[in-house]
Design a protein around this motif. Structure first.
Motif, short mmCIF file in Angstrom:
data_model
loop_
_atom_site.label_atom_id
_atom_site.label_comp_id
_atom_site.label_asym_id
_atom_site.label_seq_id
_atom_site.Cartn_x
_atom_site.Cartn_y
_atom_site.Cartn_z
N LEU A 26 10.93 5.99 -5.46
CA LEU A 26 9.50 6.11 -5.77
C LEU A 26 9.09 5.18 -6.90
CD1 LEU A 26 9.14 9.97 -5.47
CD2 LEU A 26 8.18 8.27 -3.92
N TYR A 27 9.92 5.07 -7.93
CA TYR A 27 9.61 4.14 -9.02
C TYR A 27 9.43 2.73 -8.46
CZ TYR A 27 11.26 7.60 -12.50
OH TYR A 27 11.44 8.72 -13.28
N GLY A 28 10.34 2.32 -7.59
CA GLY A 28 10.25 0.98 -7.01
C GLY A 28 9.00 0.78 -6.19
N LEU A 29 8.68 1.77 -5.35
CA LEU A 29 7.48 1.65 -4.52
C LEU A 29 6.21 1.59 -5.37
CD1 LEU A 29 8.37 4.15 -1.65
CD2 LEU A 29 8.12 1.67 -1.44
N VAL A 30 6.13 2.46 -6.37
CA VAL A 30 4.95 2.47 -7.24
C VAL A 30 4.83 1.14 -7.96
CG1 VAL A 30 3.99 3.51 -9.34
CG2 VAL A 30 4.84 4.98 -7.50
N GLU A 31 5.94 0.62 -8.46
CA GLU A 31 5.91 -0.66 -9.18
C GLU A 31 5.43 -1.81 -8.29
OE1 GLU A 31 8.81 -3.51 -11.89
OE2 GLU A 31 9.71 -2.02 -10.57
N GLU A 32 5.87 -1.81 -7.03
CA GLU A 32 5.58 -2.92 -6.12
C GLU A 32 4.18 -2.90 -5.53
OE1 GLU A 32 8.64 -2.79 -3.15
OE2 GLU A 32 10.24 -2.92 -4.65
N CYS A 33 3.54 -1.74 -5.50
CA CYS A 33 2.28 -1.61 -4.76
C CYS A 33 1.06 -1.63 -5.67
CB CYS A 33 2.29 -0.31 -3.95
SG CYS A 33 3.53 -0.30 -2.64
N GLU A 79 3.84 12.23 -7.69
CA GLU A 79 3.76 10.82 -7.33
C GLU A 79 2.42 10.21 -7.73
OE1 GLU A 79 5.13 10.20 -3.24
OE2 GLU A 79 6.60 11.79 -3.55
N LEU A 80 1.35 10.99 -7.65
CA LEU A 80 0.06 10.52 -8.15
C LEU A 80 0.16 10.26 -9.65
CD1 LEU A 80 -3.00 9.97 -8.08
CD2 LEU A 80 -3.35 12.46 -8.16
N GLY A 81 0.82 11.17 -10.37
CA GLY A 81 1.00 10.98 -11.81
C GLY A 81 1.80 9.72 -12.13
N LEU A 82 2.84 9.43 -11.34
CA LEU A 82 3.61 8.20 -11.54
C LEU A 82 2.71 6.98 -11.36
CD1 LEU A 82 6.91 8.96 -9.55
CD2 LEU A 82 6.64 8.82 -12.05
N PHE A 83 1.87 7.01 -10.33
CA PHE A 83 1.00 5.88 -10.04
C PHE A 83 -0.03 5.69 -11.16
CE2 PHE A 83 -1.92 3.25 -7.59
CZ PHE A 83 -1.07 2.53 -6.76
N LEU A 84 -0.64 6.80 -11.60
CA LEU A 84 -1.62 6.73 -12.68
C LEU A 84 -0.96 6.28 -13.99
CD1 LEU A 84 -3.70 9.96 -11.94
CD2 LEU A 84 -4.51 7.59 -11.76
N MET A 123 0.85 -1.17 0.00
CA MET A 123 0.00 0.00 0.00
C MET A 123 0.89 1.24 0.00
SD MET A 123 -3.10 1.27 0.46
CE MET A 123 -3.85 -0.27 0.85
N PHE A 124 1.00 1.88 -1.15
CA PHE A 124 1.86 3.07 -1.29
C PHE A 124 1.14 4.27 -0.70
CE2 PHE A 124 3.17 6.61 -4.29
CZ PHE A 124 4.40 6.82 -3.69
N ILE A 125 1.85 4.99 0.18
CA ILE A 125 1.30 6.22 0.76
C ILE A 125 2.07 7.40 0.18
CG2 ILE A 125 0.78 7.54 2.84
CD1 ILE A 125 0.98 4.95 4.43
N ASN A 126 1.35 8.27 -0.48
CA ASN A 126 1.89 9.48 -1.08
C ASN A 126 1.24 10.65 -0.34
OD1 ASN A 126 2.51 11.70 -2.74
ND2 ASN A 126 1.04 11.07 -4.32
N CYS A 127 2.00 11.27 0.54
CA CYS A 127 1.41 12.33 1.36
C CYS A 127 2.51 13.26 1.84
CB CYS A 127 0.67 11.73 2.56
SG CYS A 127 1.77 11.00 3.79
N GLY A 184 -1.93 -2.68 -14.35
CA GLY A 184 -3.28 -2.21 -14.67
C GLY A 184 -4.31 -2.47 -13.60
N VAL A 185 -4.00 -3.35 -12.64
CA VAL A 185 -4.95 -3.65 -11.56
C VAL A 185 -4.79 -2.71 -10.37
CG1 VAL A 185 -5.18 -6.07 -12.22
CG2 VAL A 185 -3.43 -5.42 -10.54
N LYS A 186 -3.93 -1.72 -10.50
CA LYS A 186 -3.73 -0.77 -9.40
C LYS A 186 -5.04 -0.08 -9.05
CE LYS A 186 1.13 0.46 -10.09
NZ LYS A 186 1.59 -0.19 -8.89
N ARG A 187 -5.24 0.20 -7.76
CA ARG A 187 -6.39 0.95 -7.27
C ARG A 187 -5.87 2.07 -6.38
NH1 ARG A 187 -7.88 -1.40 -10.86
NH2 ARG A 187 -9.44 -3.03 -11.02
N LEU A 188 -6.55 3.22 -6.41
CA LEU A 188 -6.06 4.33 -5.62
C LEU A 188 -7.16 5.12 -4.96
CD1 LEU A 188 -5.02 7.15 -8.03
CD2 LEU A 188 -5.58 4.92 -8.89
#
Length: 198
Positions: free
Chosen positions: A46-53, A79-84, A1-5, A95-99
């Motif tokens: 951040l790339y690693g965290l986004v990829e893993e979560c 970071e939201l843009g990276l996740f999207l 669960m990636f936390i971007n805050c 593609g199964v990411k949820r936010l």
């Protein structure tokens, strides 16, 4: 669960409540604060965290101008843009990411990031317990797991917050300045002890 805050002191109560809600719901939070590696750039981390979560919580509530430079913070929207971007272009696994997107007010984002129009933004009103409930309810929705109720998670968090000064003092930490990884350990240990007494 990636936390971007935000990681500033005034946001800390919300951040801690979100971390607690994630653990209390049976998930593991991931944050750029979890690893201090001088050999890795922050963007690579951040790339690693986004990829893993698979799941991500993105709080866009810090848009005010910095007092020193007169500029806003853009880390959270980046970071939201990276996740999207990972969700859209990263293939089937990504593609199964949820936010969950949070802000202090539900429609305030339209004034500073209007490209998110049509997305469901959740408001926490600057309130840690409301952020905790939004996190728990969203996790129940996207995971389809049976989770403890929002009321239960809120009660547990309030009890934990009451115990935190003693927990921190026992480890010789200032409860307001406990390093993130140590705070995580306190949350996990406290939750395990709480489950054992139920």
């Amino acid at each position: 669960m990636f936390i971007n805050c935000p990681f500033d002191v005034s946001y800390q109560p919300i951040f801690r409540a979100i971390v607690f809600a994630i653990y209390a719901s049976g998930f593991r939070p991931r944050s750029a604060m979890e690893l201090d590696d001088g050999g890795q750039t922050r963007i690579e981390k951040l790339y690693g965290l986004v990829e893993e979560c698979r799941f991500g919580i993105h709080d866009l509530s810090r848009t005010e101008l910095d007092r020193v430079h007169g500029l806003p913070r853009f880390n959270m929207p980046l970071e939201l843009g990276l996740f999207l971007g990972a969700k859209r272009f990263g293939g089937p696994r990504q593609g199964v990411k949820r936010l969950l997107i949070l802000d202090v007010e539900r429609y305030r984002y339209q004034k500073f990031v209007s490209d998110l129009a049509g997305m469901d933004i959740h408001a926490h009103n600057g309130d840690a317990l409301l952020a905790l409930r939004e996190t728990r309810d969203w996790l129940a929705n996207v995971s389809r797991r049976q989770l403890p109720s929002g009321d239960r998670v809120a009660r547990l968090y309030q009890a934990f917050a009451g115990d935190l000064p003693t927990l921190a003092a026992d480890l010789e930490f200032d409860p307001e300045n406990t390093p993130y990884v140590d705070f995580e350990r306190m949350v996990v240990g406290w939750l395990l002890a709480a489950e054992a007494t139920v």
